[in-house]
Motif scaffolding. Structure first.
Motif, PDB file in Angstrom:
ATOM      1  N   SER A  58       0.842  -1.195   0.000  1.00 61.95           N
ATOM      2  CA  SER A  58       0.000   0.000   0.000  1.00 61.95           C
ATOM      3  C   SER A  58       0.878   1.246   0.000  1.00 61.95           C
ATOM      4  O   SER A  58       2.028   1.228   0.446  1.00 61.95           O
ATOM      5  N   ASN A  59       0.327   2.337  -0.519  1.00 64.33           N
ATOM      6  CA  ASN A  59       0.984   3.628  -0.351  1.00 64.33           C
ATOM      7  C   ASN A  59       0.918   4.015   1.124  1.00 64.33           C
ATOM      8  O   ASN A  59      -0.006   3.616   1.840  1.00 64.33           O
ATOM      9  N   VAL A  60       1.876   4.800   1.578  1.00 67.01           N
ATOM     10  CA  VAL A  60       1.967   5.168   2.993  1.00 67.01           C
ATOM     11  C   VAL A  60       2.163   6.674   3.119  1.00 67.01           C
ATOM     12  O   VAL A  60       2.960   7.270   2.383  1.00 67.01           O
ATOM     13  N   PHE A  61       1.452   7.284   4.048  1.00 69.79           N
ATOM     14  CA  PHE A  61       1.701   8.672   4.434  1.00 69.79           C
ATOM     15  C   PHE A  61       2.239   8.680   5.852  1.00 69.79           C
ATOM     16  O   PHE A  61       1.672   8.042   6.743  1.00 69.79           O
ATOM     17  N   ASN A 193      -5.986  17.907   3.169  1.00 64.59           N
ATOM     18  CA  ASN A 193      -6.992  18.918   2.834  1.00 64.59           C
ATOM     19  C   ASN A 193      -6.653  19.646   1.539  1.00 64.59           C
ATOM     20  O   ASN A 193      -7.516  20.242   0.896  1.00 64.59           O
ATOM     21  N   TYR A 194      -5.353  19.630   1.164  1.00 59.08           N
ATOM     22  CA  TYR A 194      -4.924  20.339  -0.047  1.00 59.08           C
ATOM     23  C   TYR A 194      -5.087  19.487  -1.303  1.00 59.08           C
ATOM     24  O   TYR A 194      -4.883  19.978  -2.407  1.00 59.08           O
ATOM     25  N   LEU A 195      -5.436  18.202  -1.137  1.00 64.76           N
ATOM     26  CA  LEU A 195      -5.473  17.294  -2.272  1.00 64.76           C
ATOM     27  C   LEU A 195      -6.848  17.242  -2.922  1.00 64.76           C
ATOM     28  O   LEU A 195      -7.870  17.289  -2.247  1.00 64.76           O
ATOM     29  N   ASP A 196      -6.840  17.113  -4.220  1.00 63.64           N
ATOM     30  CA  ASP A 196      -8.064  16.956  -4.998  1.00 63.64           C
ATOM     31  C   ASP A 196      -8.690  15.587  -4.694  1.00 63.64           C
ATOM     32  O   ASP A 196      -7.985  14.628  -4.367  1.00 63.64           O
ATOM     33  N   GLY A 197     -10.016  15.486  -4.830  1.00 64.47           N
ATOM     34  CA  GLY A 197     -10.720  14.241  -4.541  1.00 64.47           C
ATOM     35  C   GLY A 197     -10.230  13.061  -5.359  1.00 64.47           C
ATOM     36  O   GLY A 197     -10.140  11.932  -4.866  1.00 64.47           O
ATOM     37  N   ARG A 198      -9.853  13.295  -6.612  1.00 64.91           N
ATOM     38  CA  ARG A 198      -9.383  12.208  -7.480  1.00 64.91           C
ATOM     39  C   ARG A 198      -8.064  11.642  -6.977  1.00 64.91           C
ATOM     40  O   ARG A 198      -7.792  10.440  -7.102  1.00 64.91           O
ATOM     41  N   VAL A 199      -7.216  12.517  -6.369  1.00 60.37           N
ATOM     42  CA  VAL A 199      -5.939  12.055  -5.815  1.00 60.37           C
ATOM     43  C   VAL A 199      -6.203  11.205  -4.572  1.00 60.37           C
ATOM     44  O   VAL A 199      -5.621  10.132  -4.399  1.00 60.37           O
ATOM     45  N   LEU A 200      -7.103  11.707  -3.730  1.00 64.17           N
ATOM     46  CA  LEU A 200      -7.418  10.966  -2.502  1.00 64.17           C
ATOM     47  C   LEU A 200      -7.968   9.581  -2.804  1.00 64.17           C
ATOM     48  O   LEU A 200      -7.619   8.600  -2.149  1.00 64.17           O
ATOM     49  N   SER A 201      -8.803   9.482  -3.826  1.00 65.00           N
ATOM     50  CA  SER A 201      -9.392   8.181  -4.145  1.00 65.00           C
ATOM     51  C   SER A 201      -8.375   7.233  -4.770  1.00 65.00           C
ATOM     52  O   SER A 201      -8.515   6.014  -4.686  1.00 65.00           O
ATOM     53  N   LEU A 203      -5.088   7.218  -3.912  1.00 66.44           N
ATOM     54  CA  LEU A 203      -3.973   6.947  -2.989  1.00 66.44           C
ATOM     55  C   LEU A 203      -4.077   5.588  -2.307  1.00 66.44           C
ATOM     56  O   LEU A 203      -3.110   4.837  -2.244  1.00 66.44           O
ATOM     57  N   SER A 204      -5.249   5.280  -1.759  1.00 69.82           N
ATOM     58  CA  SER A 204      -5.454   4.049  -0.989  1.00 69.82           C
ATOM     59  C   SER A 204      -4.314   3.848   0.011  1.00 69.82           C
ATOM     60  O   SER A 204      -3.695   2.789   0.069  1.00 69.82           O
ATOM     61  N   GLU A 205      -4.057   4.891   0.797  1.00 68.70           N
ATOM     62  CA  GLU A 205      -2.860   4.882   1.637  1.00 68.70           C
ATOM     63  C   GLU A 205      -3.132   4.442   3.068  1.00 68.70           C
ATOM     64  O   GLU A 205      -4.265   4.482   3.540  1.00 68.70           O
ATOM     65  N   GLU A 206      -2.054   4.015   3.722  1.00 68.08           N
ATOM     66  CA  GLU A 206      -2.073   3.799   5.156  1.00 68.08           C
ATOM     67  C   GLU A 206      -1.268   4.914   5.809  1.00 68.08           C
ATOM     68  O   GLU A 206      -0.356   5.473   5.184  1.00 68.08           O
ATOM     69  N   SER A 207      -1.601   5.229   7.057  1.00 72.76           N
ATOM     70  CA  SER A 207      -0.949   6.346   7.729  1.00 72.76           C
ATOM     71  C   SER A 207      -0.134   5.881   8.926  1.00 72.76           C
ATOM     72  O   SER A 207      -0.521   4.950   9.631  1.00 72.76           O
ATOM     73  N   ILE A 208       1.002   6.540   9.130  1.00 76.62           N
ATOM     74  CA  ILE A 208       1.819   6.324  10.326  1.00 76.62           C
ATOM     75  C   ILE A 208       2.102   7.704  10.924  1.00 76.62           C
ATOM     76  O   ILE A 208       2.627   8.583  10.235  1.00 76.62           O
ATOM     77  N   VAL A 209       1.730   7.882  12.170  1.00 73.45           N
ATOM     78  CA  VAL A 209       1.930   9.172  12.851  1.00 73.45           C
ATOM     79  C   VAL A 209       3.115   9.053  13.805  1.00 73.45           C
ATOM     80  O   VAL A 209       3.187   8.123  14.611  1.00 73.45           O
TER      81      VAL A 209
END
Length: 416
Positions: A58-61, A193-201, A203-209
């Motif tokens: 998966s992509n990761v943020f 919040n800065y990303l367009d809806g098409r980018v968000l859909s 990405l299919s990303e997982e997040s690590i804080v």
């Protein structure tokens, strides 16, 4: 009495250095053990592990403030993945791009090309889609997994938009044999919040804080680095504790803590000291702060520099209550004077938020009763340091002279 350059060199060569390996105190050094990041390492390893069985991870943020170990963890886990892949006969590669220094889509794509081994591209001149096609062709010919690390990704999106991010999230649709995953790194928790809806859909990303380090954790990190960087017994316990306390007091920045230790060592060596003491850490704080402020301001995009210049002008004029309206008015005057087009109030507010995120200003929203709400802006960095930085640029120096006055500027610069 002044000492000649040759005497300085001779003295340095004849004296035993306090350092045995200064490289371990650089920002790009990744130790074999990353203290207090075990959970984050484990999570990223689980996400990337599917590649070992031929899957696409998966992509990761990765979110967290500066110096919380995001980049180190990403590179550390990918290094381990590549090593394991080699033993299994699998081909993995990663491309690292710091978007803060590659703020255009074109330059980001060129850097990705360089990182994966596709070289010989001009820094400018080709259309971005031509570079993108070259990346696709080069990766697919080699039947491999490529992980693209986009560090400080928010800088690219805010400066050049999210088109490249969208293309990269869709790149697997154009690959037949290879696969690409993305690791996005940012210190802006509102980044999505800065990303367009098409980018968000896509990405299919997982997040690590990543949470900030506390002083005890920073002490452990510094102790590990000190044992590798200096001769035995050179760094005193008090110096380590103080450096950890300084870095922990702000926002748990391990980079700052390591910088303090390195600079303190350099100061101690210049003074001919045999140990690094607390007094050397105190001196290092001033030097590191100056370097950080200068580098941060010089790296800001043009419009952010202009907004900060407006705040600096207001502060230099002795303005006690700096509101959004006053900043906007001064910013627009500066833009007119320098020949730039000013941004809208909404974008100005975004820039104020960015400057606050960087720790350059404070901008809490305050109610003015029946007059509405505004941000009350104050500088979090030294006015004298900011003025000196802006004076390095002839255009900004001219604006300061025009709106503040030469006499007032000199008074600020010469103040103790």
């Amino acid at each position: 009495m002044l000492v000649s350059v040759d005497q300085i060199f001779d003295e340095l060569l004849n004296r035993e250095s306090l350092f045995i390996n200064k490289r371990v105190l650089s920002h790009d050094y990744i130790p074999e053990i990353l203290p207090h990041r075990e959970a984050e390492i484990q999570k990223l390893a689980y996400i990337l592990a599917s590649a070992l069985k031929g899957g696409k991870p998966s992509n990761v943020f990765m979110y967290g403030k500066t110096g919380t170990g995001k980049t180190a963890v990403a590179k550390y886990v990918l290094k381990k993945l590549i090593e394991r892949g080699e033993r299994l006969g699998l081909h993995f590669k990663y491309a690292y791009v710091n978007c803060r220094y590659r703020k255009t889509n074109y330059r980001v794509l060129v850097k990705i090309c360089e990182e994966i081994g596709c070289r010989g591209l001009p820094e400018t001149g080709l259309p971005a889609d031509v570079i993108f096609d070259k990346i696709v062709k080069y990766i697919d010919e080699r039947d491999q997994l490529v992980v693209i690390i986009l560090d400080e990704l928010d800088w690219l999106v805010k400066t050049s938009g999210d088109d490249i991010l969208y293309q990269l999230t869709r790149i697997n649709n154009e690959l037949n044999k290879a696969q690409v995953s993305i690791i996005g790194i940012t210190n802006d928790i509102k980044f999505k919040n800065y990303l367009d809806g098409r980018v968000l859909s896509s990405l299919s990303e997982e997040s690590i804080v990543f949470r900030p380090y506390n002083s005890e954790q920073l002490y452990d990190i510094l102790k590990q680095r000190a044992e590798m960087a200096f001769r035995e017994g050179v760094v005193t316990e008090g110096a380590l504790r103080l450096a950890a306390a300084y870095a922990g007091r702000e926002h748990g920045d391990a980079r700052r803590a390591i910088d303090l230790l390195r600079v303190a060592g350099e100061i101690a060596e210049r003074e001919g000291a045999s140990k690094i003491l607390e007094e050397h850490i105190v001196k290092a704080v001033d030097e590191v702060d100056k370097d950080i402020i200068g580098a941060t301001v010089r790296d800001l995009p043009l419009q952010e520099q202009l907004v900060l210049l407006a705040i600096t002008v207001l502060k230099a004029l002795g303005e006690q209550q700096i509101t959004t309206g006053k900043v906007k008015n001064t910013y627009e005057k500066i833009c007119t004077y320098l020949g730039y087009s000013p941004l809208s109030l909404r974008r100005l507010n975004d820039i104020l938020s960015d400057l606050e995120t960087l720790g350059i200003i404070l901008a809490p929203v305050t109610s003015l009763g029946r007059y509405g709400r505004t941000k009350l802006i104050s500088l979090e960095v030294d006015l004298k340091s900011l003025v000196k930085i802006f004076l390095e640029d002839s255009l900004y120096a001219a604006a300061l002279s025009e709106f503040v006055g030469e006499e007032a500027i000199q008074k600020i610069v010469k103040a103790k």
